[in-house]
Design a protein around this motif. Structure first.
Motif, short mmCIF file in Angstrom:
data_model
loop_
_atom_site.label_atom_id
_atom_site.label_comp_id
_atom_site.label_asym_id
_atom_site.label_seq_id
_atom_site.Cartn_x
_atom_site.Cartn_y
_atom_site.Cartn_z
N TRP A 227 -24.76 -30.54 -23.62
CA TRP A 227 -24.73 -29.46 -24.61
C TRP A 227 -26.16 -29.02 -24.95
O TRP A 227 -26.45 -27.82 -25.02
N LEU B 143 -22.60 -20.82 -26.05
CA LEU B 143 -22.96 -20.60 -27.45
C LEU B 143 -24.32 -19.93 -27.59
O LEU B 143 -24.55 -19.19 -28.56
N SER B 144 -25.25 -20.18 -26.64
CA SER B 144 -26.58 -19.58 -26.76
C SER B 144 -26.62 -18.12 -26.32
O SER B 144 -27.61 -17.42 -26.59
N TYR C 17 -20.60 -25.43 -22.66
CA TYR C 17 -20.48 -25.08 -24.08
C TYR C 17 -21.83 -24.61 -24.64
O TYR C 17 -21.90 -23.61 -25.37
#
Length: 314
Positions: free
Chosen positions: A72, A14-15, A10
């Motif tokens: 995360w 997202l990055s 995740y």
């Protein structure tokens, strides 16, 4: 473990979008490659990293849906940590490649130098040893030795062989002058000074060749040509222009070196002419007291009358 992988997937996914946006603005900030391009940014942050995150997420599904906070956070930090690590790895690879290139060039130069020296010895040339100064204290000979040493340090044995050729001719002409003239004669001193002055000009030319060759000593022509042979999609127009300019500099430098080498060839021709002219000079007093034809005539007459000089029988 599966929770950590799921959180890592995740965080990594997202990055990717922020790094993609930053890379489209300035690719150098997000890419360890040189030169960085925007298509590499898209390939890395739009396809490769999201695909890795997807594979990790699928793998973590064996442990259910329980993403870890530490995973995360690790996923968010993965890209900013990976970029400097990859840059360092690429720099290490480039340094290794440069060391291998220098070793290859040195080995090729050593083989070429050995071959040229072998051919020089077969041609009767006197070879200067760069690791051992010549015994003569003549400034011309020392100049030849230093010029050859400088050219060999630049991995240019093809140019350094000219120092041996000039050195051999200089010694040859000097020996002829000493054999034909008395060192106390004014003619000997004047002719020797003229030969030395011409050879000093050749030393200056050799030193100029070393100075010119030093400008392109760091250019790997084989690498440049290899890069230029790549397809247009693999290198940018800016890189291609830079590589072509580098080849132009090498070509201009080699042309200048050929012009300087032609000067030395003219000096060698002049030294050969001088050697022939000095060899033809008759300075020795003839040992025979009479001409050849007269000596042969007298010897023939003696042979015809030789029987008269025999002792008569008792």
């Amino acid at each position: 473990m599966f929770g950590f992988l799921q959180g890592f997937a995740y965080g990594l996914f997202l990055s990717c979008l922020p790094w993609l946006i930053v890379g489209m603005i300035n690719p150098r900030l997000v890419l360890p490659t040189d030169p960085p391009t925007r298509w590499q940014v898209a390939l890395r942050y739009w396809l490769i990293f999201p695909f890795i995150a997807f594979i990790l997420w699928l793998t973590s599904l064996w442990g259910g849906f329980s993403p870890s906070l530490w995973g995360w956070l690790a996923g968010l930090a993965a890209i900013p940590v990976a970029i400097p690590v990859e840059r360092g790895w690429r720099r290490w690879q480039q340094a290794q490649a440069e060391r291998r290139r220098q070793a290859r060039l040195a080995a090729e130069a050593a083989r070429e130098r050995a071959e040229l020296e072998r051919k020089a010895r077969e041609q009767g040339l006197t070879v200067l040893r760069p690791d051992q100064p010549p015994a003569e204290t003549d400034d011309v000979i020392l100049g030849f030795w230093q010029a050859k040493k400088d050219l060999l340090a630049l991995n240019r044995p093809d140019l350094a062989i000219q120092a041996d050729r000039l050195y051999s001719r200089y010694l040859h002409v000097d020996d002829l002058l000493r054999g034909k003239f008395d060192p106390r004669e004014l003619t000997f001193e004047r002719s020797r000074n003229m030969v030395a002055e011409v050879c000093r000009n050749s030393v200056d030319t050799l030193q100029a060749m070393a100075s010119v060759a030093r400008g392109i000593v760091g250019v790997d022509v084989a690498y440049v040509r290899q890069r230029l042979d790549k397809a247009s999609s693999e290198i940018t127009d800016e890189e291609r222009r830079a590589l072509e300019r580098r080849l132009e500099l090498v070509d201009d430098t080699e042309r200048r070196l050929r012009e300087l080498g032609a000067r030395n060839e003219a000096i060698m021709t002049a030294l050969d002419d001088t050697a022939v002219a000095v060899s033809a000079v008759a300075t020795d007093r003839p040992q025979a007291a009479m001409a050849t034809q007269q000596a042969l005539k007298d010897l023939q007459q003696f042979a015809e009358k030789a029987h008269r000089y025999g002792r008569a029988d008792p």
